[in-house]
Design a protein around this motif. Structure first.
Motif, PDB file in Angstrom:
ATOM      1  N   ILE A 180       0.715  -1.224   0.110  1.00 18.81           N
ATOM      2  CA  ILE A 180       0.094  -0.158   0.076  1.00 18.81           C
ATOM      3  C   ILE A 180       0.904   1.202   0.200  1.00 18.81           C
ATOM      4  O   ILE A 180       0.757   2.265  -0.613  1.00 18.81           O
ATOM      5  N   GLY A 181       1.957   1.228   1.026  1.00 22.63           N
ATOM      6  CA  GLY A 181       2.810   2.309   0.870  1.00 22.63           C
ATOM      7  C   GLY A 181       3.405   2.536  -0.625  1.00 22.63           C
ATOM      8  O   GLY A 181       3.616   3.899  -0.872  1.00 22.63           O
ATOM      9  N   ALA A 182       3.811   1.507  -1.270  1.00 21.21           N
ATOM     10  CA  ALA A 182       4.468   1.793  -2.590  1.00 21.21           C
ATOM     11  C   ALA A 182       3.214   2.346  -3.549  1.00 21.21           C
ATOM     12  O   ALA A 182       3.668   3.301  -4.527  1.00 21.21           O
ATOM     13  N   TYR A 184       0.883   4.038  -2.873  1.00 15.55           N
ATOM     14  CA  TYR A 184       0.619   5.486  -2.382  1.00 15.55           C
ATOM     15  C   TYR A 184       1.763   6.324  -2.844  1.00 15.55           C
ATOM     16  O   TYR A 184       1.390   7.517  -3.296  1.00 15.55           O
ATOM     17  N   GLY A 211       3.154   5.881  -5.513  1.00 15.51           N
ATOM     18  CA  GLY A 211       3.048   6.132  -7.221  1.00 15.51           C
ATOM     19  C   GLY A 211       3.841   4.912  -7.812  1.00 15.51           C
ATOM     20  O   GLY A 211       3.942   5.008  -9.068  1.00 15.51           O
ATOM     21  N   LEU A 267      -8.303  -0.963   3.839  1.00 15.39           N
ATOM     22  CA  LEU A 267      -7.478   0.561   3.808  1.00 15.39           C
ATOM     23  C   LEU A 267      -7.500   0.935   2.583  1.00 15.39           C
ATOM     24  O   LEU A 267      -7.566   2.244   2.068  1.00 15.39           O
ATOM     25  N   THR A 291      -9.089   4.085   0.981  1.00 20.59           N
ATOM     26  CA  THR A 291      -8.078   5.235   0.342  1.00 20.59           C
ATOM     27  C   THR A 291      -7.876   5.289  -1.468  1.00 20.59           C
ATOM     28  O   THR A 291      -7.557   5.969  -1.817  1.00 20.59           O
ATOM     29  N   LEU A 342      -6.778   3.236  -3.643  1.00 16.64           N
ATOM     30  CA  LEU A 342      -5.452   3.183  -4.209  1.00 16.64           C
ATOM     31  C   LEU A 342      -5.366   1.896  -5.076  1.00 16.64           C
ATOM     32  O   LEU A 342      -5.966   0.823  -4.940  1.00 16.64           O
TER      33      LEU A 342
END
Lengths: 635, 344
Positions: free
Chosen positions: A306-308, A310, A312, A333, A337, A339
């Motif tokens: 998810i961080g990656a 987020y 891009g 999540l 969000t 994503l």
């Protein structure tokens, strides 16, 4: 000079259209290797083929025991085939336990090749045989070929600086050599592979090559085999081919998504059977900018992905059923969000730890509904090992265009199974487009695209687009936290509608067979081969049966309801207790009937045929048969 | 064809920023008097000194009162789910090493539900700045004990008193191999701002425990040693290279007796007093200091440890860069790997 030219017996060469072989032995006997090498050789020869590795969860169960039996089945043919075969024609069994757990699957009259040396009292006892089946007549319905593989292998390796245990390990090469001979295959592929694999261990290399040749020559010189078989190459479309497993194709497909989109791929995963191979494959690809992270747990893996996403990049995580359960909160999540995350689930038999090395399709409802709140995600499912490639590209194409998490449902049968693959041309791959948010003053994190309802993807580093997202409900207008009743209602509907609109972006459901008729066989995921072939055979026998296979599970293709209503009856074969059936019945009020098998094994074609005949009123109620030994097989 | 390995082109030129530039338009909704206000204020004061463009700053949080923090900072922000901020931050930083990433967490979020991730982010040395607000209570859920609550504490969920021992966050950080470990306190604004700055300057994971007062559910948790009037006598401010001294006139000192620290009242000379060394490669001294607590000892605050080690994100990036330098991957080569054959 006198030479001794062996007088070769005149031997019949029989041409066959299709052969199914199963290699079975102790998990330490190297049966997966034997099967894989025979598969490669057969693929290079030009046969169409399908494989089914079947191995125990225990890395080394007690030697010779029933739970320790490992098997590898492959079917190869001179025509297009879709399954690894129902009943093997040939069973190579390296010990009594392998006979016990597998022989009931062998077709009557089939060839049973055993290592006679392993039928000693100790091994017979471990396999729970009261008497030696090679002597008591219990194997009479099969052609039993007794070969002293252990002894002959030992003799072939005489003089090599290896101890008995080390020499014993080459037995699988002996068996491989024998089978290569039986089907008129060259040893070249295996010799080349062994030279690379054992290059740094010259004694072991020499042992394996000697064993291979000894097995091959034994077939040539012995009179045990009256017939040698020939399966001519299949008539397949022209192109460059290679052999590939579903998990390898999955990894390559996600790499293709990166190449096609121009975005780096980030894969975070926690090791889990049968998905770990995807991590292994992607870990090798640093030279493509692929970053992989072996996370501390399933939750960390999806969090990192998810961080990656987020950030891009292409955020990808992979797991099997139990891991998907752990990821569900974080997946929600990503739903909230909005994503573009992709989650691979290589399904296995559940619930809970279940049977990790056995296949099942029982995560469909978990993928659909396994989260709190109204939480729609897109779901795609490849139908064959090679299709794992194209559907992986599809997963990111959809995720990026619609700003939605996508679950990619593979399974153990697809992931570990393999087949020849016509290597795609780069120009033929679909484009995978992405758009970062436009850097203008009226940016708002939930301002939706009019067509897709996708929200803008504003990634850190984009000046002027600083904003906050999170798991709390946000105002569709401002992006701020909102507890406004109408807003939550509208945002929930928008998230659902966004997923529903993907329907405009996926192909229609393709029907094989008549456009209307008595019966539609509707399937999804890894059962494609068995269900499609069964329907085809029914049509060949003059029955009014069509088949359709779903690759998009959420949303369903636009024409699904029309297709369903075009047949008097609908059969849904699934390797679960009726999950697609529930969705179809619930959504379309169609009285679909399930054929539900939850044994950890894929469908046999004959099983689907049996149910088809029942539904056409040609036979009485159809019941699945579970051979007692077969269900024990593989532990 | 190859994929790009970073989004470096997105990064813009350096601006001159002030505290106001980091104040978002969101209404701050912590309880009046909450220690979180001070931490937010010191952070906003400190951020301009980093000289990092606002768009390259990301604040990621989990769940809890502290985790509302990202809404109030004008940068990129991600308010995630309970305990998982570090996982998202680790993924983001690994994918995009050029970003500066702060993680805001609490004693429940970071040490209870998210404890596993804290250990692993630290051992990996991901270049993140982790600020753990320790108020020794669950505030957002209205007053249950937390993993740092003192033994026997009476709360809504422990009316008979807790039956479990608390964790010491600094001890956990040291044990997990964190390369920068510090403690500060909401009431000491100067010290807090400086500590946050040092943490942000550190390359590698930095872990800052902030003693933070929850005036609603655990008021005065740190008052016995942290109130301004007693602080000098009851807290030990760690300064690198200096002897460990405390007291209104720095008259007392700390020395070792075997492996045990002891207070030297009115130590006239520095001889024999422990000299603080944050750069020591072994955490032996830090591990001794972390055991000191009020009332037996003054409570240490400041930097316990600051050592340099390669970071997870840079090592990963280096593997990519080295592999690409040796030869960027050609997709055709991968497609054609293994044995292939042609059907014509």
């Amino acid at each position: 000079m006198t030479t001794e030219t062996p007088v070769l017996p005149e031997r019949l060469v029989e041409e066959l259209d299709r052969v199914t072989i199963r290699f079975a032995g102790d998990s330490g006997d190297g049966m997966q290797l034997t099967g894989t090498q025979f598969t490669k050789t057969t693929a290079v020869f030009g046969n169409d083929l399908a494989t089914l590795p079947d191995y125990p969860a225990e890395i080394r169960a007690p030697t010779g025991s029933l739970p320790g039996v490992s098997g590898f089945q492959l079917s190869f043919a001179s025509s297009d085939i879709r399954t690894p075969g129902d009943a093997p024609d040939v069973l190579v069994a390296m010990n009594p336990a392998a006979v016990k757990t597998n022989v009931n699957d062998l077709r009557p009259g089939g060839l049973l090749i055993v290592d006679e040396d392993e039928f000693n009292s100790g091994n017979l006892k471990k396999a729970a045989y009261a008497s030696n089946p090679l002597e008591d007549g219990s194997l009479a319905k099969w052609q039993v070929i007794k070969v002293r593989i252990t002894r002959q292998n030992e003799m072939a390796l005489e003089g090599l600086p290896l101890n008995t245990a080390q020499k014993f390990k080459s037995r699988n090469f002996y068996a491989l050599g024998l089978i290569l001979w039986l089907y008129g295959r060259s040893m070249d592929t295996t010799v080349k592979w062994a030279q690379e694999r054992f290059g740094r261990m010259p004694d072991q290399l020499e042992a394996n090559l000697r064993a291979l040749r000894a097995g091959y020559n034994f077939g040539d010189t012995t009179e045990l085999f009256r017939v040698r078989y020939d399966v001519p190459p299949a008539d397949v479309p022209p192109g460059d081919y290679r052999h590939i497993s579903g998990n390898e194709a999955t990894a390559l497909g996600f790499l293709a998504a990166s190449v096609q989109s121009g975005l780096p791929l980030f894969y975070a995963s926690y090791p889990i059977t049968p998905a770990s191979d995807v991590l292994h494959e992607l870990s090798k690809l640093r030279n493509f900018g692929v970053k992989t992270m072996q996370a501390e747990d399933e939750i960390a893996a999806i969090g990192a992905a998810i961080g990656a996403a987020y950030g891009g990049h292409l955020g990808l995580t992979g797991t099997s059923g139990p891991g998907l359960a752990l990821k569900s909160e974080a997946l929600n999540l990503a739903v909230m969000t909005e994503l573009p995350l992709v989650v691979i689930d290589v399904q296995r038999a559940g619930p809970s730890t279940g049977m990790p090395t056995k296949t099942e399709q029982s995560d469909l409802l978990q993928a659909m509904f396994g989260r709190n709140g109204d939480s729609p995600v897109a779901i795609v499912a490849p139908a064959t090992p090679t299709e794992c490639f194209t559907m992986a590209v599809e997963a990111f194409r959809i995720a990026l265009k619609h700003m939605v998490p996508v679950i990619y449902l593979s399974d153990g049968y697809l992931g570990n199974g393999s087949e020849p693959w016509r290597i795609p041309k780069l120009a033929d791959l679909p484009k995978v487009a992405y758009h970062y948010a436009a850097q203008d003053a009226d940016f708002s994190p939930y301002r939706r695209d009019a067509e897709t309802l996708a929200r803008p993807w504003a990634v850190p580093g984009q000046k002027g687009l600083e904003h906050r997202i999170g798991g709390l409900e946000k105002s569709g207008a401002t992006g701020d936290i909102s507890y406004d009743p109408e807003n939550h209602h509208k945002m929930t509907l928008a998230r659902a509608e966004k997923v529903a609109r993907i329907v405009n972006d996926i192909p229609l459901l393709e029907v094989l067979g008549p456009e209307t008729g008595d019966l539609l066989v509707l399937s999804w995921g890894g059962t494609y081969g068995a269900t499609t072939t069964a329907a085809e055979r029914a049509r060949r026998a003059g029955k009014s049966v069509a088949s359709a296979h779903l690759r998009y599970l959420n949303p369903f293709p636009a024409n699904l309801e029309t297709v369903l209503r075009s047949y008097k009856r609908v059969l849904i074969p699934e390797l679960n207790n009726g999950q697609l059936s529930l969705l179809i019945r619930g959504k379309f009020m169609v009285d679909a009937v399930g054929l539900n098998k939850i044994s950890g094994q894929p469908f046999k074609i004959a099983e689907v045929e049996g149910k088809i005949d029942e539904m056409l009123g040609l036979t009485g109620p159809y019941h699945l048969q579970f051979g007692p030994a077969a269900t024990l097989g593989g532990g | 064809m190859t994929a790009p390995t970073s989004n470096g082109s997105l990064i813009s030129d350096l601006p001159v920023l002030t505290r106001k530039d980091f104040v978002s338009d969101q209404e701050v909704r912590w309880c009046p008097g909450c220690g979180d206000y001070s931490i937010l204020a010191q952070m906003q004061k400190m951020l301009p000194s980093l000289k990092i463009p606002r768009e390259n700053l990301v604040f990621i949080s989990g769940i809890g009162c502290s985790s509302r923090f990202p809404y109030y900072v004008e940068s990129y922000g991600f308010h995630s789910i309970h305990g998982r901020a570090l996982t998202i931050a680790s993924g983001l930083k690994s994918a995009r090493p050029e970003l500066t990433v702060f993680v805001v967490t609490g004693d429940g979020d970071g040490l209870s539900i998210g404890g596993n991730h804290l250990l692993h982010a630290m051992r990996r040395n991901v270049d993140l700045n982790v600020i753990l607000f320790n108020n020794r209570i669950y505030g957002l859920t209205k007053g249950q004990f937390s993993p740092t609550s003192e033994f026997g504490k009476v709360t809504k969920s422990s009316p008979y008193g807790t039956t479990e021992q608390p964790l010491n966050p600094i001890r956990i950080a040291l044990a997990a191999g964190a390369t920068f470990v510090a403690r500060s306190i909401d009431r000491d604004t100067k010290h807090l701002e400086e500590t946050l700055y040092q943490a942000a300057q550190h390359k590698g994971i930095s872990f800052v425990e902030v003693y933070q007062n929850c005036n609603i559910f655990n008021d005065g948790a740190f008052a016995a040693f942290a109130e301004k009037e007693v602080r000098q006598d009851r807290m030990l401010y760690l300064e690198h290279g200096k002897p460990l001294r405390f007291g209104k006139n720095m008259e007392h000192g700390i020395r070792l007796n075997g492996f045990t620290p002891e207070v030297v009242l009115n130590a006239e000379s520095d001889d024999g007093l422990l000299i603080h060394d944050i750069y020591n490669p072994t955490p032996a001294l830090a591990n001794i200091l972390v055991g000191m607590d009020y009332p037996e000892f003054p409570v240490p605050a400041g930097i316990f440890r600051s050592v340099t080690a390669p970071t997870f994100d840079e090592l990963l990036q280096k593997q990519v860069d080295d592999a690409v330098a040796k030869g960027a991957g050609k997709f055709e080569d991968v497609l054609y790997s293994g044995e292939t054959w042609t059907v014509s």
